[in-house]
Design an enzyme around this catalytic site. Sequence first.
Site, PDB file in Angstrom:
ATOM      1  N   PRO A 288      -9.383 -20.857 -13.894  1.00  0.00           N
ATOM      2  CG  PRO A 288     -11.683 -21.277 -13.868  1.00  0.00           C
ATOM      3  CD  PRO A 288     -10.354 -21.941 -14.116  1.00  0.00           C
ATOM      4  NE  ARG A 327      -7.706  -6.068  -9.074  1.00  0.00           N
ATOM      5  CZ  ARG A 327      -8.458  -5.565 -10.024  1.00  0.00           C
ATOM      6  NH1 ARG A 327      -9.587  -4.950  -9.737  1.00  0.00           N
ATOM      7  NH2 ARG A 327      -8.106  -5.673 -11.289  1.00  0.00           N
ATOM      8  CB  CYS A 358      -0.971   7.406   6.440  1.00  0.00           C
ATOM      9  SG  CYS A 358      -1.841   7.581   7.979  1.00  0.00           S
ATOM     10  CD  GLU A 359       1.103   5.454   1.018  1.00  0.00           C
ATOM     11  OE1 GLU A 359       1.305   6.109  -0.024  1.00  0.00           O
ATOM     12  OE2 GLU A 359       2.007   5.062   1.767  1.00  0.00           O
TER      13      GLU A 359
END
Length: 428
Positions: A288, A327, A358-359
Amino acid sequence: MTDILKTNKQGVLTVGDADVSALAKEFGTPLFIMDEEHIVQNMRAYTKPMYEEYKGGGLVCYASKAFCIKEICRIAHREGLGLDVVSGGELYTALSAGMPADKICFHGNNKSAEELAMAFENGVGRIVADSEEELFILDAMAAEYKNPPKVLLRVKPGIEAHTHEFIQTGQEDSKFGVSLASGDAVRLLSRNWEHLALAGVHCHIGSQIFEDVPFITAAELMVKLLDDVHKICGRYLPEINLGGGFGIRYTEADQPRPLQEAMRATISGVEKACEKYGVPYPFLMVEPGRSIVGDAGITVYTIGTVKKIPGIRTYVAVDGGMADNPRYIMYQAAYDAVLPLQPHAARTEKVTICGKCCESGDILIRDILLPEVRRGDLLAVLSTGAYNYSMSSNYNRLARPAVVMASKGKARLCVRRESYEDLIKNDL
Ligand SMILES: *Cc1c(COP(=O)(O)O)cnc(C)c1O
Protein backbone atom coordinates in the site's frame (compact mmCIF):
# COMPACT_ATOMS: atom_id res chain seq x y z
CA MET A 1 -15.31 16.19 4.26
CA THR A 2 -15.53 18.79 7.00
CA ASP A 3 -17.03 16.21 9.37
CA ILE A 4 -13.66 14.51 9.71
CA LEU A 5 -11.74 17.72 10.37
CA LYS A 6 -10.22 18.24 13.78
CA THR A 7 -10.11 21.63 15.44
CA ASN A 8 -8.83 23.07 18.71
CA LYS A 9 -10.74 25.13 21.29
CA GLN A 10 -10.33 28.24 19.17
CA GLY A 11 -11.92 26.43 16.25
CA VAL A 12 -8.67 26.37 14.27
CA LEU A 13 -7.87 23.36 12.10
CA THR A 14 -5.40 20.97 13.71
CA VAL A 15 -3.26 18.12 12.41
CA GLY A 16 -1.85 15.77 15.01
CA ASP A 17 -3.38 18.19 17.57
CA ALA A 18 -1.08 20.96 16.31
CA ASP A 19 -2.57 24.30 15.25
CA VAL A 20 -2.23 24.51 11.47
CA SER A 21 -2.10 28.31 11.39
CA ALA A 22 0.68 28.35 14.00
CA LEU A 23 2.68 25.83 11.96
CA ALA A 24 2.19 27.94 8.82
CA LYS A 25 3.56 30.91 10.73
CA GLU A 26 6.51 28.98 12.11
CA PHE A 27 7.53 27.09 8.96
CA GLY A 28 6.10 29.29 6.19
CA THR A 29 3.91 28.27 3.26
CA PRO A 30 3.41 26.24 1.18
CA LEU A 31 3.82 23.62 3.87
CA PHE A 32 3.11 19.90 3.96
CA ILE A 33 1.81 18.82 7.37
CA MET A 34 1.60 15.09 8.06
CA ASP A 35 -0.30 13.48 10.93
CA GLU A 36 2.05 10.89 12.38
CA GLU A 37 -0.59 9.11 14.46
CA HIS A 38 -2.79 8.77 11.42
CA ILE A 39 0.04 7.26 9.37
CA VAL A 40 0.73 4.78 12.16
CA GLN A 41 -2.97 3.84 12.36
CA ASN A 42 -3.09 3.30 8.61
CA MET A 43 -0.01 1.07 8.80
CA ARG A 44 -1.51 -0.97 11.64
CA ALA A 45 -4.71 -1.47 9.65
CA TYR A 46 -2.55 -3.60 7.36
CA THR A 47 -0.07 -5.14 9.77
CA LYS A 48 -2.65 -6.35 12.28
CA PRO A 49 -4.60 -8.62 9.89
CA MET A 50 -1.45 -9.61 8.04
CA TYR A 51 0.76 -10.43 11.02
CA GLU A 52 -1.80 -11.54 13.59
CA GLU A 53 -4.53 -13.20 11.54
CA TYR A 54 -3.24 -14.57 8.27
CA LYS A 55 -1.88 -18.08 8.76
CA GLY A 56 0.59 -18.14 5.87
CA GLY A 57 2.79 -15.32 7.17
CA GLY A 58 3.38 -12.13 5.29
CA LEU A 59 5.01 -8.77 4.88
CA VAL A 60 3.42 -5.37 4.39
CA CYS A 61 5.68 -3.18 2.27
CA TYR A 62 4.97 0.53 2.16
CA ALA A 63 5.10 1.67 -1.50
CA SER A 64 7.56 4.48 -0.96
CA LYS A 65 6.84 6.20 -4.27
CA ALA A 66 3.68 7.65 -2.66
CA PHE A 67 5.84 9.78 -0.37
CA CYS A 68 9.49 8.91 -0.08
CA ILE A 69 11.41 10.73 2.62
CA LYS A 70 13.66 9.29 5.30
CA GLU A 71 11.24 9.93 8.16
CA ILE A 72 8.46 7.87 6.53
CA CYS A 73 10.92 5.02 6.00
CA ARG A 74 11.83 5.18 9.70
CA ILE A 75 8.18 5.10 10.76
CA ALA A 76 7.51 2.17 8.42
CA HIS A 77 10.47 0.28 9.91
CA ARG A 78 9.36 1.03 13.48
CA GLU A 79 5.88 -0.29 12.65
CA GLY A 80 7.23 -3.53 11.20
CA LEU A 81 6.68 -2.74 7.54
CA GLY A 82 9.07 -3.37 4.71
CA LEU A 83 9.50 -1.01 1.79
CA ASP A 84 8.80 -1.13 -1.90
CA VAL A 85 11.21 0.91 -4.05
CA VAL A 86 11.35 1.45 -7.81
CA SER A 87 14.64 3.25 -8.33
CA GLY A 88 18.16 3.62 -7.04
CA GLY A 89 17.06 6.91 -5.48
CA GLU A 90 14.24 5.36 -3.50
CA LEU A 91 16.52 2.49 -2.51
CA TYR A 92 19.17 4.95 -1.37
CA THR A 93 16.60 6.85 0.72
CA ALA A 94 15.37 3.63 2.34
CA LEU A 95 18.88 2.40 3.17
CA SER A 96 19.92 5.84 4.48
CA ALA A 97 16.92 5.77 6.81
CA GLY A 98 18.00 2.42 8.25
CA MET A 99 15.43 0.20 6.59
CA PRO A 100 16.92 -3.32 6.67
CA ALA A 101 17.76 -4.34 3.10
CA ASP A 102 16.12 -7.73 3.45
CA LYS A 103 12.75 -6.03 3.95
CA ILE A 104 13.08 -4.04 0.75
CA CYS A 105 11.33 -5.11 -2.44
CA PHE A 106 12.79 -3.64 -5.63
CA HIS A 107 10.39 -2.99 -8.55
CA GLY A 108 10.55 -1.35 -11.93
CA ASN A 109 10.05 -2.10 -15.59
CA ASN A 110 13.52 -0.88 -16.57
CA LYS A 111 16.02 -1.23 -13.75
CA SER A 112 19.47 -0.21 -14.85
CA ALA A 113 22.56 -2.39 -14.45
CA GLU A 114 23.77 0.06 -11.78
CA GLU A 115 20.49 -0.17 -9.88
CA LEU A 116 20.50 -3.97 -9.97
CA ALA A 117 24.12 -4.08 -8.79
CA MET A 118 23.21 -1.67 -5.98
CA ALA A 119 20.35 -3.96 -4.94
CA PHE A 120 22.52 -7.11 -4.98
CA GLU A 121 25.43 -5.45 -3.19
CA ASN A 122 23.24 -4.10 -0.44
CA GLY A 123 21.44 -7.41 0.10
CA VAL A 124 17.96 -6.32 -0.95
CA GLY A 125 15.48 -9.04 0.03
CA ARG A 126 13.39 -9.24 -3.11
CA ILE A 127 13.45 -8.13 -6.69
CA VAL A 128 10.30 -8.12 -8.79
CA ALA A 129 11.33 -9.04 -12.32
CA ASP A 130 9.26 -7.32 -14.96
CA SER A 131 10.19 -9.24 -18.11
CA GLU A 132 11.69 -12.43 -19.50
CA GLU A 133 14.78 -10.42 -20.39
CA GLU A 134 15.22 -9.32 -16.81
CA LEU A 135 14.84 -12.88 -15.50
CA PHE A 136 17.86 -13.86 -17.60
CA ILE A 137 19.83 -10.87 -16.32
CA LEU A 138 18.93 -11.77 -12.73
CA ASP A 139 19.80 -15.42 -13.29
CA ALA A 140 23.26 -14.43 -14.49
CA MET A 141 23.73 -12.00 -11.60
CA ALA A 142 22.60 -14.59 -9.05
CA ALA A 143 25.55 -16.74 -10.06
CA GLU A 144 27.95 -14.00 -9.04
CA TYR A 145 26.62 -12.95 -5.64
CA LYS A 146 26.55 -14.92 -2.41
CA ASN A 147 23.09 -14.05 -1.12
CA PRO A 148 21.09 -13.02 -4.17
CA PRO A 149 17.62 -11.54 -3.64
CA LYS A 150 14.54 -13.68 -4.01
CA VAL A 151 12.86 -13.03 -7.31
CA LEU A 152 9.16 -12.59 -7.98
CA LEU A 153 7.73 -12.24 -11.46
CA ARG A 154 5.28 -9.45 -12.17
CA VAL A 155 2.39 -10.70 -14.23
CA LYS A 156 -0.42 -8.90 -16.06
CA PRO A 157 -3.48 -10.42 -14.44
CA GLY A 158 -5.81 -8.95 -17.07
CA ILE A 159 -7.66 -6.92 -14.48
CA GLU A 160 -7.98 -3.20 -14.69
CA ALA A 161 -9.49 -1.33 -11.80
CA HIS A 162 -9.88 2.39 -11.34
CA THR A 163 -11.85 3.77 -8.47
CA HIS A 164 -15.37 2.44 -9.05
CA GLU A 165 -14.76 0.68 -12.33
CA PHE A 166 -13.41 -2.78 -12.55
CA ILE A 167 -12.94 -4.62 -15.79
CA GLN A 168 -11.41 -7.95 -16.58
CA THR A 169 -10.06 -7.26 -20.01
CA GLY A 170 -7.18 -9.58 -20.48
CA GLN A 171 -5.53 -6.32 -21.41
CA GLU A 172 -2.04 -6.94 -22.68
CA ASP A 173 -1.10 -3.42 -23.68
CA SER A 174 0.92 -2.40 -20.63
CA LYS A 175 4.58 -1.72 -20.12
CA PHE A 176 4.44 -3.60 -16.82
CA GLY A 177 4.74 -7.32 -16.31
CA VAL A 178 4.55 -10.55 -18.24
CA SER A 179 1.42 -11.89 -19.89
CA LEU A 180 -0.64 -14.39 -17.95
CA ALA A 181 -3.15 -15.03 -20.73
CA SER A 182 -0.53 -16.03 -23.31
CA GLY A 183 1.02 -18.63 -21.03
CA ASP A 184 4.30 -16.70 -20.80
CA ALA A 185 4.05 -16.34 -17.02
CA VAL A 186 3.49 -20.07 -16.42
CA ARG A 187 6.30 -20.97 -18.82
CA LEU A 188 8.83 -18.66 -17.16
CA LEU A 189 7.80 -19.61 -13.64
CA SER A 190 8.03 -23.36 -14.30
CA ARG A 191 11.40 -23.11 -16.00
CA ASN A 192 14.34 -24.67 -14.27
CA TRP A 193 16.46 -21.58 -13.63
CA GLU A 194 20.07 -22.28 -12.96
CA HIS A 195 20.88 -19.72 -10.26
CA LEU A 196 17.76 -17.69 -9.72
CA ALA A 197 15.91 -18.00 -6.40
CA LEU A 198 12.42 -17.83 -7.88
CA ALA A 199 10.04 -17.12 -4.99
CA GLY A 200 6.70 -16.24 -6.49
CA VAL A 201 4.37 -13.95 -8.35
CA HIS A 202 3.42 -10.29 -8.21
CA CYS A 203 0.58 -8.23 -9.60
CA HIS A 204 -0.68 -4.69 -9.13
CA ILE A 205 -4.10 -3.98 -10.57
CA GLY A 206 -4.46 -0.22 -10.18
CA SER A 207 -4.91 2.52 -7.66
CA GLN A 208 -7.64 4.39 -5.74
CA ILE A 209 -9.85 1.27 -5.84
CA PHE A 210 -12.81 1.02 -3.47
CA GLU A 211 -14.15 -2.45 -4.20
CA ASP A 212 -13.04 -5.84 -2.84
CA VAL A 213 -13.88 -7.83 -5.93
CA PRO A 214 -10.89 -6.82 -8.07
CA PHE A 215 -8.45 -7.73 -5.28
CA ILE A 216 -10.20 -11.03 -4.57
CA THR A 217 -10.18 -11.81 -8.29
CA ALA A 218 -6.48 -10.95 -8.53
CA ALA A 219 -5.75 -13.11 -5.48
CA GLU A 220 -7.55 -16.06 -7.03
CA LEU A 221 -5.69 -15.65 -10.32
CA MET A 222 -2.35 -15.60 -8.50
CA VAL A 223 -3.18 -18.68 -6.43
CA LYS A 224 -4.32 -20.47 -9.58
CA LEU A 225 -1.03 -19.50 -11.19
CA LEU A 226 0.86 -21.16 -8.33
CA ASP A 227 -1.29 -24.24 -8.91
CA ASP A 228 -0.61 -24.23 -12.66
CA VAL A 229 3.13 -23.96 -12.05
CA HIS A 230 2.93 -26.80 -9.52
CA LYS A 231 1.17 -28.99 -12.07
CA ILE A 232 4.03 -28.49 -14.51
CA CYS A 233 7.08 -28.68 -12.29
CA GLY A 234 5.81 -30.24 -9.07
CA ARG A 235 6.79 -27.26 -6.95
CA TYR A 236 4.72 -24.60 -5.20
CA LEU A 237 6.28 -21.17 -5.41
CA PRO A 238 6.03 -19.87 -1.84
CA GLU A 239 5.11 -16.17 -2.27
CA ILE A 240 2.37 -13.94 -3.65
CA ASN A 241 2.57 -10.15 -3.76
CA LEU A 242 -0.73 -8.42 -4.54
CA GLY A 243 0.58 -4.86 -4.94
CA GLY A 244 -1.23 -1.78 -3.64
CA GLY A 245 -4.30 0.13 -4.65
CA PHE A 246 -6.82 0.71 -1.84
CA GLY A 247 -8.64 4.01 -2.31
CA ILE A 248 -8.80 6.96 0.07
CA ARG A 249 -11.12 9.88 0.62
CA TYR A 250 -10.21 13.00 -1.33
CA THR A 251 -13.70 14.51 -1.44
CA GLU A 252 -17.14 13.57 -0.23
CA ALA A 253 -17.62 11.53 -3.40
CA ASP A 254 -15.09 9.00 -2.08
CA GLN A 255 -16.37 6.55 0.49
CA PRO A 256 -13.64 4.05 1.27
CA ARG A 257 -14.20 1.25 3.72
CA PRO A 258 -11.98 1.03 6.78
CA LEU A 259 -8.59 -0.24 5.56
CA GLN A 260 -8.56 -3.11 7.99
CA GLU A 261 -11.80 -4.49 6.52
CA ALA A 262 -10.49 -4.16 3.00
CA MET A 263 -7.27 -5.94 4.00
CA ARG A 264 -9.24 -8.73 5.67
CA ALA A 265 -11.34 -9.20 2.53
CA THR A 266 -8.18 -9.58 0.44
CA ILE A 267 -6.68 -12.05 2.89
CA SER A 268 -9.85 -14.05 2.94
CA GLY A 269 -9.80 -14.05 -0.88
CA VAL A 270 -6.34 -15.61 -0.78
CA GLU A 271 -7.39 -18.23 1.78
CA LYS A 272 -10.53 -19.20 -0.13
CA ALA A 273 -8.58 -19.53 -3.39
CA CYS A 274 -5.98 -21.71 -1.63
CA GLU A 275 -8.71 -24.00 -0.36
CA LYS A 276 -10.36 -24.12 -3.79
CA TYR A 277 -7.14 -25.12 -5.60
CA GLY A 278 -5.53 -27.09 -2.76
CA VAL A 279 -2.56 -24.74 -2.69
CA PRO A 280 -0.69 -24.25 0.60
CA TYR A 281 -1.08 -20.73 2.04
CA PRO A 282 1.62 -18.62 0.42
CA PHE A 283 3.73 -16.00 2.17
CA LEU A 284 1.65 -12.93 1.34
CA MET A 285 2.82 -9.45 0.52
CA VAL A 286 0.92 -6.23 -0.13
CA GLU A 287 2.30 -2.82 -1.07
CA PRO A 288 0.00 0.00 0.00
CA GLY A 289 1.15 3.52 -0.79
CA ARG A 290 -1.65 6.05 -1.12
CA SER A 291 -3.74 4.50 1.67
CA ILE A 292 -0.86 4.80 4.16
CA VAL A 293 -0.02 8.47 3.72
CA GLY A 294 -2.67 10.07 1.47
CA ASP A 295 -5.31 11.11 3.99
CA ALA A 296 -2.69 11.83 6.65
CA GLY A 297 -1.34 14.93 4.94
CA ILE A 298 -2.49 18.43 4.07
CA THR A 299 -0.85 21.29 2.21
CA VAL A 300 -1.17 24.78 3.62
CA TYR A 301 -0.91 27.73 1.25
CA THR A 302 -1.24 31.48 1.56
CA ILE A 303 -3.78 33.07 -0.73
CA GLY A 304 -2.55 35.91 -2.94
CA THR A 305 -4.40 37.36 -5.92
CA VAL A 306 -8.18 36.91 -6.00
CA LYS A 307 -9.34 37.60 -9.56
CA LYS A 308 -13.07 37.92 -10.17
CA ILE A 309 -14.01 37.58 -13.82
CA PRO A 310 -17.66 38.68 -13.87
CA GLY A 311 -20.02 36.04 -15.14
CA ILE A 312 -17.20 33.59 -15.70
CA ARG A 313 -15.21 32.54 -12.66
CA THR A 314 -13.19 33.67 -9.67
CA TYR A 315 -9.57 32.59 -9.56
CA VAL A 316 -8.04 32.32 -6.12
CA ALA A 317 -4.27 32.06 -6.51
CA VAL A 318 -2.04 30.42 -3.90
CA ASP A 319 1.71 30.51 -3.34
CA GLY A 320 2.26 27.01 -4.78
CA GLY A 321 0.41 24.94 -7.35
CA MET A 322 1.34 22.31 -9.92
CA ALA A 323 4.95 22.31 -8.73
CA ASP A 324 3.94 20.86 -5.35
CA ASN A 325 0.77 19.09 -6.54
CA PRO A 326 0.70 18.11 -10.23
CA ARG A 327 -2.21 15.73 -9.82
CA TYR A 328 -4.87 18.05 -11.22
CA ILE A 329 -2.88 18.94 -14.30
CA MET A 330 -1.91 15.29 -14.81
CA TYR A 331 -5.29 13.65 -14.31
CA GLN A 332 -7.83 16.17 -13.11
CA ALA A 333 -7.63 14.74 -9.62
CA ALA A 334 -10.23 16.11 -7.20
CA TYR A 335 -9.42 17.65 -3.84
CA ASP A 336 -11.23 19.43 -1.05
CA ALA A 337 -9.94 22.49 0.80
CA VAL A 338 -10.84 24.52 3.88
CA LEU A 339 -9.74 27.73 5.56
CA PRO A 340 -7.71 26.63 8.61
CA LEU A 341 -8.90 29.58 10.67
CA GLN A 342 -12.59 28.87 10.02
CA PRO A 343 -12.85 25.31 8.74
CA HIS A 344 -16.58 25.08 9.36
CA ALA A 345 -17.61 28.49 7.97
CA ALA A 346 -20.44 28.50 5.44
CA ARG A 347 -19.26 27.88 1.90
CA THR A 348 -20.88 30.62 -0.09
CA GLU A 349 -18.54 31.39 -3.00
CA LYS A 350 -17.74 29.18 -5.95
CA VAL A 351 -14.06 29.67 -6.86
CA THR A 352 -11.24 27.97 -8.71
CA ILE A 353 -7.99 27.58 -6.82
CA CYS A 354 -4.98 28.04 -9.05
CA GLY A 355 -1.24 28.08 -8.55
CA LYS A 356 1.44 30.57 -9.50
CA CYS A 357 3.10 28.67 -12.33
CA CYS A 358 3.13 29.76 -15.96
CA GLU A 359 0.55 27.27 -17.18
CA SER A 360 -3.16 27.90 -17.58
CA GLY A 361 -3.70 24.33 -16.45
CA ASP A 362 -1.97 25.08 -13.14
CA ILE A 363 -5.11 24.44 -11.12
CA LEU A 364 -5.43 22.78 -7.74
CA ILE A 365 -9.21 22.65 -7.42
CA ARG A 366 -11.76 23.68 -10.01
CA ASP A 367 -15.14 25.05 -8.89
CA ILE A 368 -14.99 24.57 -5.15
CA LEU A 369 -17.32 26.23 -2.69
CA LEU A 370 -15.44 28.22 -0.04
CA PRO A 371 -16.22 31.02 2.37
CA GLU A 372 -15.23 34.42 1.00
CA VAL A 373 -11.42 34.67 0.94
CA ARG A 374 -8.92 37.52 0.81
CA ARG A 375 -5.25 37.99 0.14
CA GLY A 376 -3.27 36.76 3.14
CA ASP A 377 -5.76 34.07 4.19
CA LEU A 378 -4.47 30.54 4.72
CA LEU A 379 -5.90 27.70 2.67
CA ALA A 380 -5.49 24.00 3.48
CA VAL A 381 -5.87 21.45 0.70
CA LEU A 382 -6.79 18.09 2.23
CA SER A 383 -5.55 14.55 1.58
CA THR A 384 -2.32 15.61 -0.11
CA GLY A 385 -0.07 13.12 1.70
CA ALA A 386 0.39 10.82 -1.29
CA TYR A 387 1.79 11.58 -4.74
CA ASN A 388 2.20 15.29 -4.03
CA TYR A 389 5.60 15.85 -2.47
CA SER A 390 6.91 12.77 -4.29
CA MET A 391 5.74 14.17 -7.63
CA SER A 392 6.74 17.75 -6.93
CA SER A 393 9.07 19.64 -9.24
CA ASN A 394 11.03 22.86 -9.38
CA TYR A 395 9.04 24.16 -12.33
CA ASN A 396 9.47 27.93 -12.60
CA ARG A 397 12.27 27.38 -10.10
CA LEU A 398 9.82 27.19 -7.27
CA ALA A 399 11.51 25.79 -4.19
CA ARG A 400 9.95 22.61 -2.82
CA PRO A 401 7.98 23.19 0.41
CA ALA A 402 9.03 22.01 3.83
CA VAL A 403 7.46 18.89 5.35
CA VAL A 404 6.58 18.68 9.03
CA MET A 405 5.32 15.69 11.00
CA ALA A 406 2.77 16.60 13.65
CA SER A 407 2.05 14.47 16.68
CA LYS A 408 0.48 15.17 20.08
CA GLY A 409 0.33 18.90 19.49
CA LYS A 410 3.94 19.25 18.38
CA ALA A 411 5.51 19.28 14.95
CA ARG A 412 9.01 18.42 13.85
CA LEU A 413 10.64 19.40 10.62
CA CYS A 414 11.28 16.35 8.40
CA VAL A 415 12.27 18.04 5.15
CA ARG A 416 13.66 21.55 5.02
CA ARG A 417 12.18 24.03 2.58
CA GLU A 418 14.45 24.32 -0.44
CA SER A 419 16.47 27.50 -0.65
CA TYR A 420 17.40 29.48 -3.75
CA GLU A 421 20.91 28.14 -3.21
CA ASP A 422 19.51 24.57 -3.40
CA LEU A 423 17.93 25.44 -6.72
CA ILE A 424 21.25 26.26 -8.36
CA LYS A 425 23.49 23.84 -6.50
CA ASN A 426 24.00 21.54 -9.52
CA ASP A 427 24.30 24.32 -12.07
CA LEU A 428 27.83 24.80 -13.42
C1 LIG B 1 2.01 2.31 -7.29
C2 LIG B 1 2.26 0.95 -6.86
C3 LIG B 1 1.89 0.55 -5.56
C4 LIG B 1 1.17 1.45 -4.61
O1 LIG B 1 -0.10 1.78 -5.07
P1 LIG B 1 -1.11 2.65 -4.16
O2 LIG B 1 -2.30 2.81 -5.02
O3 LIG B 1 -0.44 3.92 -3.84
O4 LIG B 1 -1.41 1.84 -2.94
C5 LIG B 1 2.22 -0.74 -5.17
N1 LIG B 1 2.87 -1.59 -6.00
C6 LIG B 1 3.23 -1.23 -7.25
C7 LIG B 1 3.95 -2.20 -8.10
C8 LIG B 1 2.93 0.03 -7.72
O5 LIG B 1 3.28 0.36 -8.96
